[in-house]
Write a protein that holds these residues in place. Structure first.
Motif, PDB file in Angstrom:
ATOM      1  N   LYS A  66      -1.049  -5.211   1.769  1.00 60.01           N
ATOM      2  CA  LYS A  66      -1.716  -4.522   0.642  1.00 60.01           C
ATOM      3  C   LYS A  66      -1.356  -5.291  -0.632  1.00 60.01           C
ATOM      4  O   LYS A  66      -0.279  -5.791  -0.711  1.00 60.01           O
TER       5      LYS A  66
ATOM      6  N   MET B 146       3.250  -1.561   1.165  1.00 62.46           N
ATOM      7  CA  MET B 146       2.591  -1.192   2.336  1.00 62.46           C
ATOM      8  C   MET B 146       2.145  -2.948   2.901  1.00 62.46           C
ATOM      9  O   MET B 146       1.630  -3.709   2.183  1.00 62.46           O
TER      10      MET B 146
ATOM     11  N   ARG C 278       5.545  -4.541   8.401  1.00 68.95           N
ATOM     12  CA  ARG C 278       6.220  -3.400   8.036  1.00 68.95           C
ATOM     13  C   ARG C 278       6.410  -3.096   6.697  1.00 68.95           C
ATOM     14  O   ARG C 278       6.730  -3.970   5.659  1.00 68.95           O
ATOM     15  N   PRO C 279       6.602  -1.776   6.174  1.00 68.62           N
ATOM     16  CA  PRO C 279       6.600  -1.363   4.632  1.00 68.62           C
ATOM     17  C   PRO C 279       7.992  -2.200   4.167  1.00 68.62           C
ATOM     18  O   PRO C 279       8.945  -2.188   4.810  1.00 68.62           O
TER      19      PRO C 279
ATOM     20  N   ILE D 154       6.794   1.909  -2.269  1.00 70.40           N
ATOM     21  CA  ILE D 154       6.510   1.564  -0.728  1.00 70.40           C
ATOM     22  C   ILE D 154       5.567   0.437  -0.769  1.00 70.40           C
ATOM     23  O   ILE D 154       4.451   1.004  -1.063  1.00 70.40           O
TER      24      ILE D 154
END
Length: 151
Positions: free
Chosen positions: A45, A42, A104-105, A40
Protein backbone atom coordinates in the motif's frame (compact mmCIF):
# COMPACT_ATOMS: atom_id res chain seq x y z
CA UNK A 1 37.68 17.11 3.68
CA UNK A 2 35.94 19.92 1.83
CA UNK A 3 32.20 20.26 2.34
CA UNK A 4 30.11 22.95 0.66
CA UNK A 5 27.55 24.61 2.91
CA UNK A 6 24.36 26.26 1.72
CA UNK A 7 21.86 28.36 3.68
CA UNK A 8 18.44 26.70 3.73
CA UNK A 9 15.48 28.43 5.36
CA UNK A 10 13.32 25.97 7.28
CA UNK A 11 9.97 26.09 9.05
CA UNK A 12 9.02 23.23 11.35
CA UNK A 13 5.33 22.95 12.21
CA UNK A 14 5.83 19.58 13.92
CA UNK A 15 6.63 18.99 17.58
CA UNK A 16 9.79 17.12 16.61
CA UNK A 17 13.34 18.51 16.32
CA UNK A 18 14.62 20.05 13.11
CA UNK A 19 16.12 17.57 10.65
CA UNK A 20 19.71 16.90 11.62
CA UNK A 21 22.80 15.07 10.45
CA UNK A 22 23.36 11.98 12.60
CA UNK A 23 27.16 11.94 12.14
CA UNK A 24 29.82 14.35 10.88
CA UNK A 25 30.06 12.39 7.63
CA UNK A 26 26.30 12.07 7.00
CA UNK A 27 25.22 13.36 3.58
CA UNK A 28 21.53 13.51 4.48
CA UNK A 29 19.33 14.69 7.31
CA UNK A 30 16.55 12.52 8.66
CA UNK A 31 12.89 13.47 8.19
CA UNK A 32 10.31 12.37 10.75
CA UNK A 33 6.72 11.18 10.45
CA UNK A 34 4.51 14.03 11.65
CA UNK A 35 1.52 11.85 12.44
CA UNK A 36 -0.87 12.08 15.40
CA UNK A 37 -0.94 8.41 16.30
CA UNK A 38 0.53 5.08 15.31
CA UNK A 39 -0.08 4.13 11.67
CA UNK A 40 -0.17 0.54 10.43
CA UNK A 41 1.60 0.54 7.05
CA UNK A 42 0.00 -2.34 5.20
CA UNK A 43 1.85 -4.48 2.64
CA UNK A 44 1.89 -3.19 -0.95
CA UNK A 45 0.00 0.00 0.00
CA UNK A 46 1.09 3.57 -0.71
CA UNK A 47 0.97 6.28 1.97
CA UNK A 48 1.62 10.01 1.94
CA UNK A 49 3.31 10.81 5.24
CA UNK A 50 3.58 14.45 6.35
CA UNK A 51 6.82 15.70 7.94
CA UNK A 52 5.77 19.15 9.13
CA UNK A 53 8.84 20.56 7.33
CA UNK A 54 8.80 23.46 4.85
CA UNK A 55 12.01 24.76 3.24
CA UNK A 56 13.32 27.48 0.95
CA UNK A 57 16.44 26.78 -1.11
CA UNK A 58 18.38 29.02 -3.48
CA UNK A 59 18.03 28.44 -7.22
CA UNK A 60 20.48 25.77 -8.35
CA UNK A 61 19.85 23.59 -5.26
CA UNK A 62 17.42 20.69 -5.00
CA UNK A 63 16.50 18.47 -2.06
CA UNK A 64 16.51 14.76 -2.81
CA UNK A 65 14.26 12.59 -0.65
CA UNK A 66 15.62 9.07 -0.18
CA UNK A 67 14.63 5.95 1.72
CA UNK A 68 16.41 5.14 4.97
CA UNK A 69 18.48 2.03 4.38
CA UNK A 70 17.72 0.42 7.74
CA UNK A 71 13.95 0.69 7.27
CA UNK A 72 14.29 -0.64 3.73
CA UNK A 73 16.40 -3.64 4.72
CA UNK A 74 14.67 -4.59 7.96
CA UNK A 75 11.06 -3.63 7.22
CA UNK A 76 10.72 -3.23 3.44
CA UNK A 77 9.80 0.46 3.64
CA UNK A 78 10.75 2.35 0.51
CA UNK A 79 9.77 5.36 -1.55
CA UNK A 80 7.35 4.75 -4.39
CA UNK A 81 9.20 7.17 -6.67
CA UNK A 82 12.69 5.92 -5.77
CA UNK A 83 14.15 9.34 -5.09
CA UNK A 84 11.87 12.33 -4.72
CA UNK A 85 12.91 15.79 -5.87
CA UNK A 86 12.00 18.98 -4.04
CA UNK A 87 12.47 21.90 -6.43
CA UNK A 88 13.81 25.21 -5.10
CA UNK A 89 10.56 27.03 -5.89
CA UNK A 90 8.35 24.57 -3.93
CA UNK A 91 7.05 26.01 -0.64
CA UNK A 92 4.64 23.32 0.50
CA UNK A 93 5.09 20.75 3.21
CA UNK A 94 7.55 17.97 2.45
CA UNK A 95 5.65 14.68 2.39
CA UNK A 96 7.04 11.19 1.99
CA UNK A 97 5.42 8.78 -0.50
CA UNK A 98 5.99 5.56 1.42
CA UNK A 99 5.33 1.93 0.45
CA UNK A 100 5.69 -1.32 2.37
CA UNK A 101 7.25 -3.85 -0.01
CA UNK A 102 7.05 -6.80 2.38
CA UNK A 103 4.13 -9.12 3.10
CA UNK A 104 3.72 -8.06 6.72
CA UNK A 105 2.39 -4.81 8.21
CA UNK A 106 4.72 -2.25 9.78
CA UNK A 107 3.75 -0.04 12.72
CA UNK A 108 4.93 3.52 12.06
CA UNK A 109 5.35 5.60 15.20
CA UNK A 110 4.78 9.37 15.49
CA UNK A 111 8.14 11.14 15.15
CA UNK A 112 9.87 8.10 13.65
CA UNK A 113 12.66 8.88 11.18
CA UNK A 114 11.25 7.72 7.84
CA UNK A 115 13.39 9.24 5.07
CA UNK A 116 16.55 11.21 4.35
CA UNK A 117 16.90 14.58 2.66
CA UNK A 118 20.09 15.30 0.71
CA UNK A 119 20.82 18.69 -0.87
CA UNK A 120 22.52 18.83 -4.27
CA UNK A 121 23.40 21.32 -6.97
CA UNK A 122 21.84 20.77 -10.36
CA UNK A 123 22.48 21.94 -13.91
CA UNK A 124 19.75 23.10 -16.28
CA UNK A 125 19.96 21.88 -19.86
CA UNK A 126 20.18 24.34 -22.73
CA UNK A 127 18.82 22.12 -25.52
CA UNK A 128 20.17 22.43 -29.04
CA UNK A 129 17.75 20.51 -31.23
CA UNK A 130 19.09 18.57 -34.21
CA UNK A 131 17.07 17.22 -37.14
CA UNK A 132 18.46 13.67 -37.28
CA UNK A 133 20.20 11.13 -35.04
CA UNK A 134 23.24 11.29 -37.36
CA UNK A 135 23.94 14.78 -35.99
CA UNK A 136 24.78 13.26 -32.60
CA UNK A 137 28.49 12.45 -32.23
CA UNK A 138 29.30 8.76 -32.13
CA UNK A 139 30.75 7.22 -29.00
CA UNK A 140 32.45 3.96 -28.10
CA UNK A 141 29.32 2.82 -26.27
CA UNK A 142 26.90 3.83 -29.01
CA UNK A 143 23.34 2.72 -28.31
CA UNK A 144 24.33 -0.12 -25.95
CA UNK A 145 22.19 -0.03 -22.83
CA UNK A 146 20.60 -2.25 -20.19
CA UNK A 147 23.38 -4.74 -19.49
CA UNK A 148 25.46 -4.07 -22.57
CA UNK A 149 28.70 -4.37 -20.58
CA UNK A 150 27.87 -7.74 -18.97
CA UNK A 151 25.97 -8.74 -15.86
Amino acid sequence: MRVNNCKIKIFNKSEYPLPQYQTEGSAGVDLRANIEGKLIVMPKKVYQIPTGIFIEMPLGIEAQIRARSGLALKHGLSLVNGIGTIDPDYRGEIKIILINLLDRPYQLEPGERIAQMVFAEYVKADFSEVTSIEELETSERGDGGFGHSGK
